[in-house]
Design a protein around this motif. Structure first.
Motif, PDB file in Angstrom:
ATOM      1  N   LEU A  75      47.907  50.659  34.638  1.00 38.26           N
ATOM      2  CA  LEU A  75      46.751  50.236  33.900  1.00 38.26           C
ATOM      3  C   LEU A  75      46.356  48.885  34.588  1.00 38.26           C
ATOM      4  CD1 LEU A  75      48.725  50.341  30.326  1.00 38.26           C
ATOM      5  CD2 LEU A  75      46.500  51.374  31.029  1.00 38.26           C
ATOM      6  N   SER A  76      47.162  47.968  35.198  1.00 36.93           N
ATOM      7  CA  SER A  76      46.751  46.652  35.752  1.00 36.93           C
ATOM      8  C   SER A  76      45.538  47.218  36.875  1.00 36.93           C
ATOM      9  CB  SER A  76      47.780  46.003  36.302  1.00 36.93           C
ATOM     10  OG  SER A  76      48.755  45.647  35.271  1.00 36.93           O
ATOM     11  N   GLY A  77      45.856  47.934  37.703  1.00 34.15           N
ATOM     12  CA  GLY A  77      44.623  48.207  38.510  1.00 34.15           C
ATOM     13  C   GLY A  77      43.457  48.606  38.049  1.00 34.15           C
ATOM     14  N   CYS A  78      43.479  49.747  36.958  1.00 35.75           N
ATOM     15  CA  CYS A  78      42.254  50.125  36.378  1.00 35.75           C
ATOM     16  C   CYS A  78      41.616  49.092  35.437  1.00 35.75           C
ATOM     17  CB  CYS A  78      42.842  51.279  35.615  1.00 35.75           C
ATOM     18  SG  CYS A  78      43.372  52.732  36.104  1.00 35.75           S
ATOM     19  N   TYR A  81      39.928  46.637  38.347  1.00 34.45           N
ATOM     20  CA  TYR A  81      38.650  47.292  38.525  1.00 34.45           C
ATOM     21  C   TYR A  81      37.434  47.051  37.614  1.00 34.45           C
ATOM     22  CZ  TYR A  81      35.639  51.069  40.529  1.00 34.45           C
ATOM     23  OH  TYR A  81      34.735  51.661  40.821  1.00 34.45           O
ATOM     24  N   GLY A  82      37.980  47.098  36.387  1.00 33.34           N
ATOM     25  CA  GLY A  82      36.999  47.299  35.203  1.00 33.34           C
ATOM     26  C   GLY A  82      36.426  45.899  35.053  1.00 33.34           C
ATOM     27  N   LEU A  83      37.378  44.937  35.093  1.00 31.47           N
ATOM     28  CA  LEU A  83      36.826  43.260  34.962  1.00 31.47           C
ATOM     29  C   LEU A  83      35.764  43.167  36.181  1.00 31.47           C
ATOM     30  CD1 LEU A  83      40.462  41.852  34.325  1.00 31.47           C
ATOM     31  CD2 LEU A  83      38.054  41.719  32.601  1.00 31.47           C
ATOM     32  N   ASP A  84      36.266  43.546  37.458  1.00 36.96           N
ATOM     33  CA  ASP A  84      35.332  43.560  38.649  1.00 36.96           C
ATOM     34  C   ASP A  84      33.956  44.060  38.694  1.00 36.96           C
ATOM     35  OD1 ASP A  84      37.277  41.894  39.952  1.00 36.96           O
ATOM     36  OD2 ASP A  84      37.993  43.469  41.059  1.00 36.96           O
ATOM     37  N   LEU A  85      33.636  45.141  37.641  1.00 39.05           N
ATOM     38  CA  LEU A  85      32.384  45.370  37.480  1.00 39.05           C
ATOM     39  C   LEU A  85      31.529  45.175  36.215  1.00 39.05           C
ATOM     40  CD1 LEU A  85      33.388  49.176  38.253  1.00 39.05           C
ATOM     41  CD2 LEU A  85      32.315  47.908  39.795  1.00 39.05           C
ATOM     42  N   ALA A  86      32.520  44.559  35.270  1.00 43.32           N
ATOM     43  CA  ALA A  86      32.017  44.219  33.965  1.00 43.32           C
ATOM     44  C   ALA A  86      30.699  43.534  33.955  1.00 43.32           C
ATOM     45  CB  ALA A  86      32.983  43.359  33.177  1.00 43.32           C
ATOM     46  N   PHE A 172      38.784  35.447  32.286  1.00 44.60           N
ATOM     47  CA  PHE A 172      39.237  36.145  33.383  1.00 44.60           C
ATOM     48  C   PHE A 172      38.444  35.812  34.892  1.00 44.60           C
ATOM     49  CE2 PHE A 172      40.265  39.023  29.899  1.00 44.60           C
ATOM     50  CZ  PHE A 172      41.456  39.343  30.177  1.00 44.60           C
ATOM     51  N   ASN A 173      37.799  34.693  34.774  1.00 46.69           N
ATOM     52  CA  ASN A 173      36.972  34.256  35.784  1.00 46.69           C
ATOM     53  C   ASN A 173      38.156  34.200  36.995  1.00 46.69           C
ATOM     54  OD1 ASN A 173      34.683  34.263  34.877  1.00 46.69           O
ATOM     55  ND2 ASN A 173      34.207  31.922  34.626  1.00 46.69           N
ATOM     56  N   GLN A 174      39.075  33.399  36.826  1.00 48.38           N
ATOM     57  CA  GLN A 174      40.279  33.228  37.686  1.00 48.38           C
ATOM     58  C   GLN A 174      41.460  33.996  37.607  1.00 48.38           C
ATOM     59  OE1 GLN A 174      39.339  31.209  40.411  1.00 48.38           O
ATOM     60  NE2 GLN A 174      37.446  30.678  39.345  1.00 48.38           N
ATOM     61  N   ILE A 175      41.446  34.875  36.576  1.00 51.17           N
ATOM     62  CA  ILE A 175      43.016  35.509  36.244  1.00 51.17           C
ATOM     63  C   ILE A 175      42.542  37.247  36.279  1.00 51.17           C
ATOM     64  CG2 ILE A 175      44.238  35.849  34.241  1.00 51.17           C
ATOM     65  CD1 ILE A 175      44.157  33.189  33.839  1.00 51.17           C
ATOM     66  N   ARG A 176      43.754  37.778  36.822  1.00 53.62           N
ATOM     67  CA  ARG A 176      43.492  39.109  36.855  1.00 53.62           C
ATOM     68  C   ARG A 176      44.978  39.764  36.255  1.00 53.62           C
ATOM     69  NH1 ARG A 176      39.035  38.748  36.934  1.00 53.62           N
ATOM     70  NH2 ARG A 176      37.360  39.530  38.044  1.00 53.62           N
TER      71      ARG A 176
END
Length: 310
Positions: A75-78, A81-86, A172-176
């Motif tokens: 879940l975390s990886g998915c 990835y979504g956050l980086d594309l949002a 989520f700018n600095q958090i994943r």
């Protein structure tokens, strides 16, 4: 697809062809329409793509993407990835087997904008087979939430479930999500966000319906799945370390985590907590005494409780 969606919905999926269509339909029926939905496949082997293709052909706000190998499985990886594309100003995480209230996005966005906060936390209701009755929303604000409430968030007295929070993307700018965690990843991540003093509102409205079934991560955890339990211990250590670094770790929180550690002795949780705390000798001895006498004190407490009922 909206060129500039207001909300990005991120949904990790893995072999849920038998549930996901119903979930996507409830997203399609949202009264708020300016969204994109990124469906991130975690390497599943069923016919998910086949069953959702008709929906994507009808509505290009849905996208189906494969998690790249550069993001860890889970879940975390998915979600990362979504956050980086949002593209949205806000982000929200939905699971691939649940039901979403039709006014979920509309209500959450209105709460955030009206109150000038960073996130909105709403309530969820569980169901098994029968689809729950959807009730009209009349917003009831329960409380404001900020770093002052970090103790209740860390001790899970205030529950921020993975799918019950709409966030401004800046949170989520600095958090994943920590990709080494396969359980409790949202608790660990959301505790970090709150510790950074992002402010939100909890509303007492049910806007999400989570399906209970044996294959859910929560179900696995309560059946003592070793992977989930070990991940939970790692999440605890990460939370303890973060709160200690930010000087937000109170005595009552230490007591909470030390108490929990008794149930995870095989993972050396207590010993690892003490290492992170790096306490003076006297303090270390005090917590050691607390830890080793815990079973006796619990037994005495239960006896007292039983006598009161007589």
């Amino acid at each position: 697809m909206n060129a500039f969606p207001k909300v990005t919905i991120i949904m990790a999926t893995y072999n849920r062809a038998h549930f996901i269509v119903e979930t996507l339909q409830t997203i399609k029926n949202q009264s708020f329409t300016y969204w994109e939905c990124l469906i991130i496949d975690d390497g599943g082997s069923d016919n998910t793509i086949d069953v959702i293709t008709p929906i994507m052909e009808q509505d290009n706000r849905f996208q189906f993407l494969k998690r790249p190998a550069s993001y860890k499985k889970g879940l975390s990886g998915c979600r990362n990835y979504g956050l980086d594309l949002a593209k949205g100003d806000c982000v929200i995480f939905f699971d691939d087997d649940d039901i979403v209230h039709p006014d979920n996005l509309k209500t959450s966005i209105e709460v955030i904008e009206k109150n000038n906060v960073d996130f909105c936390n709403y309530q969820k209701m569980s169901f098994v087979d029968e689809r729950p009755a959807i009730k009209r929303v009349s917003v009831v604000i329960e409380k404001y939430l900020s770093r002052e409430e970090i103790e209740k968030v860390a001790a899970q007295k205030i529950g921020l479930a993975s799918c019950t929070v709409l966030w401004k993307r800046q949170c989520f700018n600095q958090i994943r999500f920590n990709e080494s965690l396969l359980y409790a990843e949202e608790w660990e991540c959301y505790t970090r966000i709150i510790s950074e003093n992002f402010k939100g509102i909890i509303i007492n409205n049910v806007l999400y319906y989570n399906r209970k079934h044996p294959d859910s991560n929560t179900g696995k955890f309560f059946r003592n799945n070793a992977v989930c339990r070990e991940s939970f211990t790692q999440a605890i250590l990460l939370v303890v370390r973060n709160l200690k670094e930010k000087q937000l770790l109170s005595t009552s929180l230490i007591r909470y985590f030390v108490t929990i550690s008794k149930d995870f002795a095989k993972y050396n949780l207590y010993e690892n907590i003490i290492i992170i705390l790096d306490l003076p000798t006297f303090e270390k001895l005090k917590w050691q005494l607390f830890y080793f006498t815990l079973p006796l004190r619990i037994s005495v407490y239960k006896l007292k409780k039983a006598f009161k009922k007589i």
